[in-house]
Design an enzyme around this catalytic site. Structure first.
Site, PDB file in Angstrom:
ATOM      1  N   GLY A  32       0.814  -1.208   0.000  1.00  0.00           N
ATOM      2  CA  GLY A  32       0.000   0.000   0.000  1.00  0.00           C
ATOM      3  C   GLY A  32       0.845   1.254   0.000  1.00  0.00           C
ATOM      4  N   GLY A  34       0.366   5.673   0.840  1.00  0.00           N
ATOM      5  CA  GLY A  34      -0.542   6.698   1.336  1.00  0.00           C
ATOM      6  C   GLY A  34       0.185   7.980   1.648  1.00  0.00           C
ATOM      7  N   GLY A  37       3.530   7.346   3.500  1.00  0.00           N
ATOM      8  CA  GLY A  37       4.604   6.709   2.757  1.00  0.00           C
ATOM      9  C   GLY A  37       4.183   5.308   2.338  1.00  0.00           C
ATOM     10  N   VAL A  39       3.737   1.192   2.527  1.00  0.00           N
ATOM     11  CA  VAL A  39       3.432   0.171   3.541  1.00  0.00           C
ATOM     12  C   VAL A  39       3.925  -1.170   3.010  1.00  0.00           C
ATOM     13  CG1 VAL A  39       1.645  -0.927   4.925  1.00  0.00           C
ATOM     14  CG2 VAL A  39       1.377   1.471   4.231  1.00  0.00           C
ATOM     15  N   LYS A  56       4.580   0.597   8.094  1.00  0.00           N
ATOM     16  CA  LYS A  56       4.348   1.870   7.421  1.00  0.00           C
ATOM     17  C   LYS A  56       5.569   2.765   7.627  1.00  0.00           C
ATOM     18  CE  LYS A  56       0.872   4.679   8.698  1.00  0.00           C
ATOM     19  NZ  LYS A  56      -0.498   5.242   8.752  1.00  0.00           N
ATOM     20  N   ASP A 150     -10.196  11.964   9.877  1.00  0.00           N
ATOM     21  CA  ASP A 150      -9.860  11.563   8.500  1.00  0.00           C
ATOM     22  C   ASP A 150     -10.523  10.233   8.144  1.00  0.00           C
ATOM     23  OD1 ASP A 150      -8.726  11.975   6.031  1.00  0.00           O
ATOM     24  OD2 ASP A 150      -6.798  11.085   6.546  1.00  0.00           O
TER      25      ASP A 150
END
Length: 371
Positions: A32, A34, A37, A39, A56, A150
């Site tokens: 992943g 985001g 940064g 993952v 992460k 969020d």
């Protein structure tokens, strides 16, 4: 930050172990990306055994830094719930800042919105799980509550059993539970499309701001798509279109077009869409509490589960000698577990070792068939 490091020293993971687990941050290990940064997936030592984890890695060029890192460590170590992602540890060594989470093998919810294999029942259950996690954050904890700030589909992670877990607490705020206006700020944070319009205009942050964001998530799940559309017909956020279609009683124009619609219970849809719309009310006073959202989603799920079970056993229900009276999936399961006579008593259905068997009675013998 020394005091913080001392409080959380039991969570420290050595950089050497992180490098080994991620094969020195090999791109092949990336699961992943985001705002924080990349993952990576790997294994970390937990209680003398290896546990699959997500690492992460802070990339400062994305704009996040030390405050968000330590906020995440603090929040996920102090506030734990089955529907919040678990923090396994962190690494702050050699110029690296890395958060280590439990591994959510099915990734984030945004990846599955358009999935044809994710049933309507699963979708409601995922939303209910996430609502429970957010409800926990909003609860009074020693006269304080937590605002996530969020909430979005990409911050709802799914484990191997499709249980939803709210993640990414780097922007969360803790404040007095008895204070209506949580924060007044010129620095609006969150993700466009999900941010409470009142918060955008006035800078007033309350728990209802999270409720609004969650309402956007509910509509995304219902419509099978994210809240942004950059096609020729539309530009940007389309939440206002979803709200308009709901008010015009034209949900069929925006709902995810698939076999899911055929399997969807009308009562469940009405309950789900109504609470989603209420979350998006302009007036904060009209928005429900997260505890109310949880309650309504539980009702929607029970209604859908009953319809699913009825479809699975519709022939049995129709052929029962005595009418099967039930109001929920649990009650129907209980009736079936006691055994049911069918076809004027010539046939019976009986449970055994979690399976059901049809027994045909032809005089002195019977035959068993697994259904």
């Amino acid at each position: 930050m020394d005091s913080a490091m001392k409080e959380f020293e039991h969570l420290v993971v050595k950089l050497e172990e992180v490098i080994s687990a991620t094969d020195n941050f090999n791109d092949a290990k990336i699961i992943g990306k985001g705002g924080f940064g990349n993952v990576y997936e790997g294994e970390v030592s937990q209680q003398r055994r290896k546990t699959k984890a997500a690492f992460k890695r802070l990339d400062r060029k994305h704009g996040q830094g030390d405050p968000q890192f330590w906020k995440e460590v603090m929040m996920l170590s102090r506030y734990t719930h089955e529907n919040l992602i678990s923090l396994l540890g962190y690494c702050n060594e050699g110029g690296e800042m890395i958060l280590v989470y439990e591994h959510a093998s099915n990734g984030s919810l945004d990846r599955h919105l358009h999935s044809t294999t994710l049933t309507w029942t699963q979708r409601i259950r995922i939303c209910l799980d996430a609502a429970k996690g957010l409800c926990y954050l909003h609860e009074d904890k020693d006269n304080n509550r937590v605002l996530h700030r969020d909430i979005k589909c990409s911050n709802i992670l799914l484990d191997k059993n499709w249980k939803a877990k709210v993640s990414d607490m780097g922007l969360a705020k803790v404040g007095p539970a008895n204070q209506f206006t949580f924060l007044i700020t010129d620095n609006i944070v969150g993700t466009l499309g999900y941010i409470d319009p009142m918060y955008m205009r006035m800078g007033f942050l309350t728990k209802e701001s999270d409720v609004y964001s969650f309402g956007v998530v509910l509509f995304e799940v219902l419509c099978g798509r994210l809240c942004f559309d950059y096609s020729k017909a539309h530009s940007g956020n389309i939440v206002h279109i979803w709200k308009q279609r709901y008010e015009e009683n034209k949900l069929d124009e925006i709902m995810f077009k698939d076999d899911l619609v055929q399997a969807l219970d009308q009562s469940s849809l009405e309950i789900f869409s109504k609470i989603a719309f209420q979350c998006l009310e302009e007036s904060r006073e009209k928005r429900p509490k997260m505890s109310d959202v949880v309650e309504k989603l539980e009702i929607a799920l029970k209604s859908q589960e009953l319809v699913d079970l009825q479809k699975d056993y519709q022939e049995i229900v129709k052929a029962a000698v005595s009418p099967l009276i039930y109001r929920s999936a649990e009650e129907l399961k209980l009736l079936l577990s006691k055994g049911v006579l069918l076809d004027g008593g010539k046939t019976a259905i009986s449970p055994y070792n979690s399976f059901y068997y049809v027994i045909l009675m032809d005089g002195s013998s019977f035959h068993e068939f697994q259904v």
